[in-house]
Design an enzyme around this catalytic site. Structure first.
Site, PDB file in Angstrom:
ATOM      1  N   ASP A   1      -3.101   5.935   1.168  1.00 20.43           N
ATOM      2  CA  ASP A   1      -3.724   4.704   0.675  1.00 20.43           C
ATOM      3  C   ASP A   1      -3.154   3.540   1.489  1.00 20.43           C
ATOM      4  OD1 ASP A   1      -4.415   2.410  -0.757  1.00 20.43           O
ATOM      5  OD2 ASP A   1      -4.238   3.420  -2.706  1.00 20.43           O
ATOM      6  N   HIS A   2      -3.997   2.944   2.276  1.00 18.03           N
ATOM      7  CA  HIS A   2      -3.515   1.918   3.206  1.00 18.03           C
ATOM      8  C   HIS A   2      -3.030   0.659   2.476  1.00 18.03           C
ATOM      9  CE1 HIS A   2      -2.686   0.369   7.008  1.00 18.03           C
ATOM     10  NE2 HIS A   2      -3.865   0.368   7.586  1.00 18.03           N
ATOM     11  N   ARG A   3      -3.362   0.529   1.203  1.00 15.57           N
ATOM     12  CA  ARG A   3      -2.837  -0.621   0.453  1.00 15.57           C
ATOM     13  C   ARG A   3      -1.348  -0.458   0.193  1.00 15.57           C
ATOM     14  NH1 ARG A   3      -6.591  -0.169  -4.657  1.00 15.57           N
ATOM     15  NH2 ARG A   3      -5.844   1.959  -4.327  1.00 15.57           N
TER      16      ARG A   3
ATOM     17  N   ILE B   1       0.661   1.877   2.051  1.00 19.90           N
ATOM     18  CA  ILE B   1       1.411   2.388   3.212  1.00 19.90           C
ATOM     19  C   ILE B   1       0.811   1.821   4.496  1.00 19.90           C
ATOM     20  CG2 ILE B   1       1.889   4.514   4.507  1.00 19.90           C
ATOM     21  CD1 ILE B   1       1.632   5.889   1.606  1.00 19.90           C
TER      22      ILE B   1
ATOM     23  N   PRO C   1      -8.602   2.830   0.086  1.00 20.23           N
ATOM     24  CA  PRO C   1      -8.848   2.699   1.528  1.00 20.23           C
ATOM     25  C   PRO C   1      -8.018   3.735   2.281  1.00 20.23           C
ATOM     26  CG  PRO C   1      -7.596   0.808   0.718  1.00 20.23           C
ATOM     27  CD  PRO C   1      -7.818   1.703  -0.468  1.00 20.23           C
TER      28      PRO C   1
END
Ligand code: CAO
Length: 442
Positions: free
Chosen positions: A414-416, A418, A238
């Site tokens: 990667d929004h998972r 950060i 993501p």
């Protein structure tokens, strides 16, 4: 042999429903309960089964027309004994769009018309605004029961198929295209993705030659390989891209001041090496950016080494050699490494070791142009920086505009791993380091 007029049976609380498919033609032999028509309301689709066996002799309706209960639709010449007297046939209740069966369970047979409960069918529940249970969710995809049956037979989850028919209706050709995409490796296997809901809808194949001349060239080997990695990252990670810019006036002046001395040693100093140093310092401040997620996605693995991958544009395609231990090297040594790996990449001489062990990647398009772009994370790394072309700009210093060299850059992450706030803190920190390189030695 008698001709029997077939009328629309009780279809629940619907006054007028569109005919989206006529499943028989004049001359077709049908058995009892064979589907004759597919109707579609804005909530669900349903098939109208034949109450008799025989031969279709006339069709009185057209696709796109609307029908209601009792409307005459076609004639069937009833064959011999198979024909039950019309009055003895139970009113065939509409079979609402069947939910997709769970993976383990065999495909349920549609309930025989005489037992189908209109009250319990998803179409009625939806129409009456009653809660629709989880299984009924399959009715969300717009597809006729025959297409549903086809998809079920092949194990395709219609929720993952893009419909190209009117109002996005899924047609048999769409299901076929989805299967084709899976078989060609463009998406995940049907047993996995299609059933787990992570499959992606295929892009319809187009015959471009219909619109003009075309030529077809096979993608190069590197493009094919990098394409797979990029696609995997695009689908699995993501992404968020944070845009920023940095005033690199002083940094660039310092670079120019050093240029002649560097050239004497056969080194070409570009802004990239300074960016590498600034990035590594920021990675030390924000360890989540110099990390990877564990395979189960439950942990973050932070790395205490700083190997920066550099995207290199080669005649054969994009390659990402890795400059090792950037934290331990000076500007000249980094420049030498950069020149060496980019030359190796362009000559097609990189070995696997040259491309392994990266912890963060920089893609620099600054030598070419552009104002901003969204790089794709080089997974399993969690972040990547994109550099664009620095330009002299008028900057307001509180009393006047002064010319400053401003370099736009972006960081995709990667929004998972950060959070957004961390993302912008990271870009702000990198920007500050580039503006004042002295901070790197603090
Ligand atoms: N702003 C302004 N000028 C810049 C700049 C920037 N951000 N970055 C580089 N430049 C200048 C350099 O200073 C150099 O100018 P001078 O010769 O006057 O000093 C010129 O642009 C060319 O630089 P370069 O591209 O040869 O060198 P580099 O160190 O900046 O980059 C490399 C090296 C290997 C990264 C680069 O050659 C390259 O391949 N870039 C493309 C990467 C790519 O394709 N990324 C996309 C990946 S996703 O598809």
């Amino acid at each position: 042999m008698a001709i029997q007029q077939i009328n629309i049976p009780d279809i629940g609380d619907f006054d007028s429903v569109e005919i989206i498919e006529i499943l028989v033609a004049v001359g077709d032999i049908v058995a009892v309960d064979d589907s004759l028509l597919t109707l579609e309301s804005d909530k669900a689709t349903m098939e109208i089964p034949s109450p008799v066996a025989g031969t279709v002799t006339k069709i009185a309706v057209e696709v796109g027309g609307s029908v209601a209960e009792g409307d005459y639709v076609l004639d069937i010449e009833v064959s011999g004994d198979a024909a039950a007297p019309a009055e003895e046939k139970p009113a065939p209740a509409p079979v609402a769009a069947a939910p997709e069966p769970p993976k383990e369970a065999p495909a349920p047979k549609p309930a025989p018309a005489q037992h189908a409960s209109v009250e319990n069918s998803p179409i009625v529940a939806a129409a009456a605004n009653k809660p629709v249970n989880a299984q009924d969710m399959g009715a969300k995809s717009h597809a006729s029961p025959s297409v549903r049956a086809f998809a079920r037979k092949l194990g395709v989850d219609l929720n993952n198929v893009t419909g190209t028919g009117p109002k996005g209706r899924i047609q048999q050709t769409d299901v076929e295209a989805a299967i084709k995409a899976v078989m060609s490796g463009a998406t995940a296997a049907p047993g996995q993705a299609a059933m787990s809901g992570t499959g992606i809808p295929p892009i319809p194949e187009v015959d471009f030659s219909k619109f003009g001349e075309t030529t077809t060239e096979e993608l190069g080997r590197i493009k094919k390989i990098s394409g797979k990695f990029l696609h995997a990252s695009w689908l699995n990670v993501p992404h968020v891209t944070q845009f920023d810019e940095s005033d690199i006036t002083e940094m660039d002046q310092f670079r120019k001041d050093q240029k002649a001395a560097a050239e004497k040693q056969g080194i070409k100093l570009t802004p990239l090496v300074f960016v590498m140093k600034a990035v590594v310092k920021a990675l030390q401040d924000f360890p989540s950016f110099n990390a990877s997620l564990s395979a189960d996605g439950q942990s973050i693995i932070k790395k205490q080494y700083y190997n920066i991958g550099i995207a290199v544009d080669t005649p054969n395609g994009l390659m990402v050699p890795v400059v090792k231990d950037v934290d331990k090297k000076g500007i000249y040594e980094l420049s030498r490494d950069l020149m060496e790996i980019s030359a190796k990449a362009r000559d097609g001489k990189l070995g696997p070791a040259d491309m392994a062990g990266g912890t963060f990647t920089i893609s620099s398009l600054g030598g070419i142009g552009g104002t901003q772009f969204t790089p794709i994370v080089n997974a399993p790394e969690v972040a990547i920086m994109g550099l664009s072309k620095a330009k002299m700009q008028p900057i307001w210093n509180g009393s006047e505009f002064i010319p400053r060299l401003i370099m736009p850059f972006s960081v995709s992450y990667d929004h998972r791993a950060i959070d957004g706030a961390e993302g912008v803190r990271f870009t702000t920190t990198v920007g500050n380091y580039l503006t004042d390189l002295r901070q790197l030695i603090l």
